[in-house]
Design a protein around this motif. Structure first.
Motif, PDB file in Angstrom:
ATOM      1  N   HIS A  93     -77.650  38.669  49.602  1.00 51.05           N
ATOM      2  CA  HIS A  93     -76.239  38.310  49.389  1.00 51.05           C
ATOM      3  C   HIS A  93     -75.698  37.600  50.635  1.00 51.05           C
ATOM      4  O   HIS A  93     -74.872  38.138  51.376  1.00 51.05           O
ATOM      5  CB  HIS A  93     -75.418  39.566  49.084  1.00 51.05           C
ATOM      6  CG  HIS A  93     -75.927  40.330  47.906  1.00 51.05           C
ATOM      7  ND1 HIS A  93     -75.673  39.962  46.610  1.00 51.05           N
ATOM      8  CD2 HIS A  93     -76.716  41.443  47.845  1.00 51.05           C
ATOM      9  CE1 HIS A  93     -76.267  40.810  45.788  1.00 51.05           C
ATOM     10  NE2 HIS A  93     -76.901  41.711  46.506  1.00 51.05           N
ATOM     11  N   ASP A 134     -65.939  37.930  38.247  1.00 54.68           N
ATOM     12  CA  ASP A 134     -67.161  38.647  37.888  1.00 54.68           C
ATOM     13  C   ASP A 134     -68.250  38.440  38.936  1.00 54.68           C
ATOM     14  O   ASP A 134     -68.946  39.388  39.330  1.00 54.68           O
ATOM     15  CB  ASP A 134     -67.668  38.188  36.516  1.00 54.68           C
ATOM     16  CG  ASP A 134     -66.790  38.668  35.367  1.00 54.68           C
ATOM     17  OD1 ASP A 134     -66.031  39.649  35.581  1.00 54.68           O
ATOM     18  OD2 ASP A 134     -66.842  38.065  34.294  1.00 54.68           O
ATOM     19  N   ASP A 135     -68.405  37.202  39.396  1.00 55.85           N
ATOM     20  CA  ASP A 135     -69.425  36.915  40.413  1.00 55.85           C
ATOM     21  C   ASP A 135     -69.095  37.595  41.733  1.00 55.85           C
ATOM     22  O   ASP A 135     -69.978  38.157  42.401  1.00 55.85           O
ATOM     23  CB  ASP A 135     -69.540  35.404  40.632  1.00 55.85           C
ATOM     24  CG  ASP A 135     -70.165  34.681  39.450  1.00 55.85           C
ATOM     25  OD1 ASP A 135     -70.780  35.352  38.590  1.00 55.85           O
ATOM     26  OD2 ASP A 135     -70.027  33.440  39.385  1.00 55.85           O
ATOM     27  N   TYR A 185     -69.634  41.398  41.427  1.00 54.63           N
ATOM     28  CA  TYR A 185     -71.061  41.718  41.410  1.00 54.63           C
ATOM     29  C   TYR A 185     -71.651  41.633  42.813  1.00 54.63           C
ATOM     30  O   TYR A 185     -72.401  42.523  43.242  1.00 54.63           O
ATOM     31  CB  TYR A 185     -71.817  40.768  40.481  1.00 54.63           C
ATOM     32  CG  TYR A 185     -73.318  40.920  40.635  1.00 54.63           C
ATOM     33  CD1 TYR A 185     -73.989  41.984  40.030  1.00 54.63           C
ATOM     34  CD2 TYR A 185     -74.038  40.026  41.430  1.00 54.63           C
ATOM     35  CE1 TYR A 185     -75.357  42.149  40.209  1.00 54.63           C
ATOM     36  CE2 TYR A 185     -75.404  40.191  41.608  1.00 54.63           C
ATOM     37  CZ  TYR A 185     -76.060  41.251  41.001  1.00 54.63           C
ATOM     38  OH  TYR A 185     -77.412  41.426  41.200  1.00 54.63           O
ATOM     39  N   ASP A 186     -71.334  40.572  43.535  1.00 58.83           N
ATOM     40  CA  ASP A 186     -71.880  40.384  44.878  1.00 58.83           C
ATOM     41  C   ASP A 186     -71.493  41.543  45.799  1.00 58.83           C
ATOM     42  O   ASP A 186     -72.333  42.093  46.518  1.00 58.83           O
ATOM     43  CB  ASP A 186     -71.361  39.064  45.456  1.00 58.83           C
ATOM     44  CG  ASP A 186     -72.475  38.154  45.936  1.00 58.83           C
ATOM     45  OD1 ASP A 186     -73.637  38.397  45.570  1.00 58.83           O
ATOM     46  OD2 ASP A 186     -72.168  37.192  46.669  1.00 58.83           O
ATOM     47  N   ARG A 226     -70.417  44.631  44.993  1.00 69.67           N
ATOM     48  CA  ARG A 226     -70.979  45.908  44.567  1.00 69.67           C
ATOM     49  C   ARG A 226     -72.477  46.004  44.833  1.00 69.67           C
ATOM     50  O   ARG A 226     -72.984  47.022  45.293  1.00 69.67           O
ATOM     51  CB  ARG A 226     -70.681  46.138  43.084  1.00 69.67           C
ATOM     52  CG  ARG A 226     -69.205  46.365  42.804  1.00 69.67           C
ATOM     53  CD  ARG A 226     -68.882  46.224  41.322  1.00 69.67           C
ATOM     54  NE  ARG A 226     -67.452  46.344  41.072  1.00 69.67           N
ATOM     55  CZ  ARG A 226     -66.825  45.953  39.950  1.00 69.67           C
ATOM     56  NH1 ARG A 226     -67.557  45.397  38.966  1.00 69.67           N
ATOM     57  NH2 ARG A 226     -65.539  46.102  39.812  1.00 69.67           N
ATOM     58  N   ALA A 227     -73.184  44.906  44.536  1.00 65.04           N
ATOM     59  CA  ALA A 227     -74.628  44.929  44.743  1.00 65.04           C
ATOM     60  C   ALA A 227     -74.976  45.028  46.221  1.00 65.04           C
ATOM     61  O   ALA A 227     -75.905  45.750  46.604  1.00 65.04           O
ATOM     62  CB  ALA A 227     -75.249  43.659  44.137  1.00 65.04           C
ATOM     63  N   SER A 264     -74.397  48.543  47.418  1.00 65.00           N
ATOM     64  CA  SER A 264     -75.385  49.484  46.883  1.00 65.00           C
ATOM     65  C   SER A 264     -76.673  49.477  47.698  1.00 65.00           C
ATOM     66  O   SER A 264     -77.396  50.477  47.724  1.00 65.00           O
ATOM     67  CB  SER A 264     -75.680  49.180  45.417  1.00 65.00           C
ATOM     68  OG  SER A 264     -76.456  47.987  45.281  1.00 65.00           O
TER      69      SER A 264
END
Length: 378
Positions: free
Chosen positions: A334, A363-364, A367-368, A370-371, A374
């Motif tokens: 990322h 959305d992108d 996602y970035d 959160r990922a 994680s």
């Protein structure tokens, strides 16, 4: 002549003031606990913020005193003011962030939208409130609670008996705060900056997502928020900042109710977790803005840099090793995400850092963020 700001408290909020202080040429000094995160990076003194002599001695080295938490006792704050120290925010404002009963009473006087509430000193009074509010309510300790601590949802007055017993043993006495259980759609936060000479700037209202009583994510600006509610949130934030005489950053935590109203939940008079997105997503971060405000310098532009920003807290961290061990994989996967770590050892549920992502597609961006976050967890 170099401007000098003294921050009482050595946590991550003080730590995150260091970079903007360097950028604008401010000398930042920290009065830290021995293991304070800010003390790892800034000039610091080690001492007890509850001791007036210690804080007064620290104040001699700076032009203005501010805070990364609201726990400095009122007698210490008053001693600073009596000694002629510039204190921002001052004790008259901070008392409303330190005591939720005082806050509720003063916000009523200011006509701010709030949940129904009462001060209760025993189980009989609490049960009476429960009976009048559908049998369930939120009970809070007036002082010291944060990140879900000092807060309980109860359906019987006996569920707060231990808190009443603790009050009875305290020589100062006291009461608990009980509030109606609000039927809310989501939680919001409105940040406002105010300087001593009166200039005020409001940031976009954001959505905060809580897990287990702790802020997990922030989306800026709050998606699908109507213009009337957005305008109302800004009016409430500015009205509270002006009505309480807040100087520096103010975060007003809000409920957006299912019948399209906003209600004030709590206040924080300092940089706040709900504003960490501003480090990479706003023209002026909350940390630089706080420094400008307490020094009574013209405030910066709070506008977003891009359409969306998402902040995700790193809670707990890896089960073994450090956050540094994960940086390579996070940066490789990322590259557009910004990582902010606090110099804390990983521990279950502990805020040890956060990541920010910005862009034009929510959305992108989500996602970035959160990922990436994680990848710091096991």
């Amino acid at each position: 002549m170099t401007l000098r700001v003294g921050v009482v408290g050595g946590g991550q909020l003080a730590r995150m003031m260091i970079a903007p202080a360097v950028e604008i040429g401010v000398d930042l000094q920290v009065l830290a606990e021995q293991d304070g995160m800010a003390a790892q990076l800034a000039a610091s003194a080690v001492g007890d913020y509850r001791d007036a002599d210690t804080v007064l001695e620290f104040a001699k080295t700076v032009d203005v005193v501010t805070f990364d938490h609201e726990h400095v006792p009122q007698p210490v704050l008053r001693a600073l003011v009596d000694a002629g120290v510039a204190v921002h925010p001052g004790p008259d404002a901070l008392q409303y962030a330190q005591d939720k009963l005082l806050m509720r009473a003063r916000l009523d006087e200011l006509g701010m939208p709030q949940p129904d509430w009462a001060a209760v000193s025993d189980t009989a009074q609490l049960q009476e409130f429960l009976d009048g509010h559908g049998g369930r309510a939120v009970v809070k300790t007036p002082r010291g609670g944060y990140d879900g601590k000092g807060v309980r949802v109860v359906s019987a007055a006996t569920e707060a008996e231990d808190w009443f017993a603790a009050l009875a043993e305290d020589a100062r006495g006291g009461r608990l705060l009980v509030e109606e259980l609000v039927d809310f759609r989501r939680e919001l936060s409105q940040q406002v900056a105010r300087r001593p000479s009166g200039q005020v700037r409001a940031y976009p209202v954001v959505e905060t997502i809580q897990r287990d009583g702790v802020c997990a994510e922030v989306i800026a600006p709050a998606p699908h928020l109507s213009a009337p509610l957005s305008d109302a949130a800004a009016r409430v934030g500015v009205g509270i900042a002006e009505g309480l005489g807040v100087t520096g950053m103010l975060a007003v935590e809000l409920f957006e109710t299912t019948d399209d109203r906003i209600l004030v939940n709590e206040l924080a008079m300092r940089p706040h977790n709900s504003g960490h997105w501003t480090q990479d997503g706003a023209m002026t971060s909350q940390f630089e803005q706080h420094l400008r405000a307490v020094l009574d310098l013209p405030l910066g532009d709070p506008s977003p840099r891009q359409e969306w920003a998402v902040m995700v807290n790193i809670l707990g961290g890896p089960a073994s090793g450090s956050l540094d061990d994960r940086l390579g994989s996070v940066f490789a996967a990322h590259p557009a995400v910004k990582v902010h770590t606090y110099g804390k050892d990983p521990r279950s549920g502990r805020k040890v850092g956060h990541v920010n992502a910005v862009g034009d597609d929510l959305d992108d961006v989500a996602y970035d963020a959160r990922a990436a976050a994680s990848l710091f967890q096991d």
